[in-house]
Design a protein around this motif. Sequence first.
Motif, PDB file in Angstrom:
ATOM      1  N   ALA A  22       0.033 -13.111  22.368  1.00  0.00           N
ATOM      2  CA  ALA A  22      -1.488 -12.705  22.072  1.00  0.00           C
ATOM      3  C   ALA A  22      -1.648 -12.576  20.635  1.00  0.00           C
TER       4      ALA A  22
ATOM      5  N   SER B 165      -3.010 -15.504  18.734  1.00  0.00           N
ATOM      6  CA  SER B 165      -4.477 -15.916  19.407  1.00  0.00           C
ATOM      7  C   SER B 165      -5.381 -15.777  18.209  1.00  0.00           C
TER       8      SER B 165
ATOM      9  N   GLN C  81      -8.411 -14.907  18.886  1.00  0.00           N
ATOM     10  CA  GLN C  81      -9.196 -13.566  19.101  1.00  0.00           C
ATOM     11  C   GLN C  81      -8.431 -12.451  18.403  1.00  0.00           C
ATOM     12  N   TYR C  82      -7.219 -12.311  18.468  1.00  0.00           N
ATOM     13  CA  TYR C  82      -6.659 -11.139  17.922  1.00  0.00           C
ATOM     14  C   TYR C  82      -6.771 -11.389  16.373  1.00  0.00           C
TER      15      TYR C  82
END
Length: 104
Positions: free
Chosen positions: A71, A74, A76-77
């Motif tokens: 994650a 990613s 988005q992160y």
Amino acid sequence: MMRTLFATLLVALPVTAFPSGSSAVMGNDAGLFPPSTVFYVELAQPDDLVSLVLDHPLREKIESLPPYQIAKESPQYKRFLAGRMMVEGQLQMPWREALAALLA
């Protein structure tokens, strides 16, 4: 949860009137929210709650798990980190310090 509470506060304050004799005038902040508010909580020491979540012993273990590591890679992160860095730059302090100041 804090984001929801803060958003409710931002929405409720401009809409709420302060009639004389109301609980808002008497110092009860619950009177500031509209009757449609489902949940309201006041924390005497919100920085303790932040510390409980951010300094929890399981945090290190969770951060070492493969799904967490994936994650973190990613887009988005990475956008989140960029936004956090922008906020820290504007406030000229780390986000955790800013959060503590906001909740003080």
